[in-house]
Design an enzyme around this catalytic site. Structure first.
Site, PDB file in Angstrom:
ATOM      1  N   ASN A  72       0.993  -1.251   0.091  1.00 12.61           N
ATOM      2  CA  ASN A  72       0.140   0.146  -0.036  1.00 12.61           C
ATOM      3  C   ASN A  72       0.816   1.357   0.110  1.00 12.61           C
ATOM      4  O   ASN A  72       1.614   1.323   0.834  1.00 12.61           O
ATOM      5  CB  ASN A  72      -0.805  -0.038   1.076  1.00 12.61           C
ATOM      6  CG  ASN A  72      -2.238  -0.904   1.030  1.00 12.61           C
ATOM      7  OD1 ASN A  72      -2.479  -1.266  -0.165  1.00 12.61           O
ATOM      8  ND2 ASN A  72      -2.839  -1.431   2.026  1.00 12.61           N
ATOM      9  N   HIS A  73       0.682   2.192  -1.148  1.00 11.24           N
ATOM     10  CA  HIS A  73       1.469   3.397  -0.939  1.00 11.24           C
ATOM     11  C   HIS A  73       0.794   4.399  -0.344  1.00 11.24           C
ATOM     12  O   HIS A  73      -0.348   4.125   0.392  1.00 11.24           O
ATOM     13  CB  HIS A  73       1.607   3.805  -2.473  1.00 11.24           C
ATOM     14  CG  HIS A  73       2.115   3.013  -3.656  1.00 11.24           C
ATOM     15  ND1 HIS A  73       2.268   3.287  -4.769  1.00 11.24           N
ATOM     16  CD2 HIS A  73       2.545   1.729  -3.264  1.00 11.24           C
ATOM     17  CE1 HIS A  73       3.073   2.289  -5.521  1.00 11.24           C
ATOM     18  NE2 HIS A  73       3.211   1.320  -4.758  1.00 11.24           N
TER      19      HIS A  73
END
Ligand SMILES: CC(C)(COP(=O)(O)OP(=O)(O)OC[C@H]1O[C@@H](n2cnc3c(N)ncnc32)[C@H](O)[C@@H]1OP(=O)(O)O)[C@@H](O)C(=O)NCCC(=O)NCCS
Length: 215
Positions: free
Chosen positions: A81-82
């Site tokens: 997850n960015h």
């Protein structure tokens, strides 16, 4: 036991001459992946199916005993997850040359450990997102994307995975969660197989109640 052989959870290839089904636990090298006895995978390399799993995040994948994990299943961990709460999701910090340090974990969208119970069947090509908890005895349909927790003894499928139905009535689910057959000795489990594989559920309910009362 059968042919004088005893089930051995430390045997990577539990079906002689067939290397594409493995007991997962004896193959694990990463200390942040914890897998119980007799959980099997329908392919020959389990760790590669756990993706974006970085030591600096420290999240864990914890899987119970006797799970059945089909080929193509993927466990996506928190490193996938960015930073979606910043105006750019671009992960500058992983590439060389950019002036950015690794952000503190408090700035990352960390969803926690992924926890799979015991006797969970995960269908082919299902994807489990970070931080999801799947309860004992649950079933995940093939090609599902599991984004939220799934209760014990529940069948869920689709993208995003939705509950299709509970496998049993509440009384039997309660009994199974009390029995915890997966924590018993190999000999006890072997003796329980006729009950565990009987689909006359009213009879099973009575037998398990008696077993629990006489404990
Ligand atoms: C989920 C599964 C176990 C079937 O469970 P079931 O309770 O018998 O489900 P049904 O076939 O009665 O279907 C019930 C509903 O779920 C839907 N459904 C079933 N499997 C689904 C899936 N994988 N994805 C999306 N929807 C699914 C059906 O379309 C049906 O929808 P409806 O109620 O709108 O008509 C099965 O479909 C499955 O995915 N098995 C995994 C097989 C596998 O991967 N094996 C690998 C070797 S270990």
């Amino acid at each position: 036991m059968k042919n004088g052989k005893v089930p051995n959870p430390n045997n990577i290839n539990p079906i002689s001459g067939f290397n594409n089904i493995i007991y997962v636990k004896p193959t694990i090298k990463n200390p942040n992946i914890i897998v119980g006895d007799f959980t099997y995978f329908g392919d020959d390399d389990f760790e590669s199916s756990v993706t974006h799993h970085y030591d600096f995040i420290g999240d864990k994948l914890i899987i119970g005993k006797f799970c059945q994990i089909a080929s193509g299943v993927k466990f996506i961990m928190n490193g996938a997850n960015h930073q979606i709460n910043a105006v750019s999701a671009y992960p500058f910090y992983i590439f060389e040359g950019w002036d950015q340090e690794t952000p503190s974990l408090s700035k990352m969208p960390i969803k926690g450990d992924t926890i799979i119970g015991n006797d969970v069947w995960i269908g082919q090509n299902a994807t489990i997102l970070p931080g999801v908890h799947i309860g004992d005895g649950a079933i995940i349909g093939l090609n599902s994307v599991v984004t939220k927790n799934i209760e014990p003894y529940t069948i869920a499928a689709g993208n995003p995975a939705k509950v299709i139905r509970k496998r049993f009535d509440d009384e039997l689910i309660k009994l199974m969660l009390k029995l915890k057959w997966w924590d018993k000795s190999i000999k006890e489990i072997n003796d329980l197989i006729p009950i565990l594989t009987d689909n006359n559920l009213e009879k099973v309910k009575k037998e398990i109640s008696t077993l629990i009362e006489n404990k």
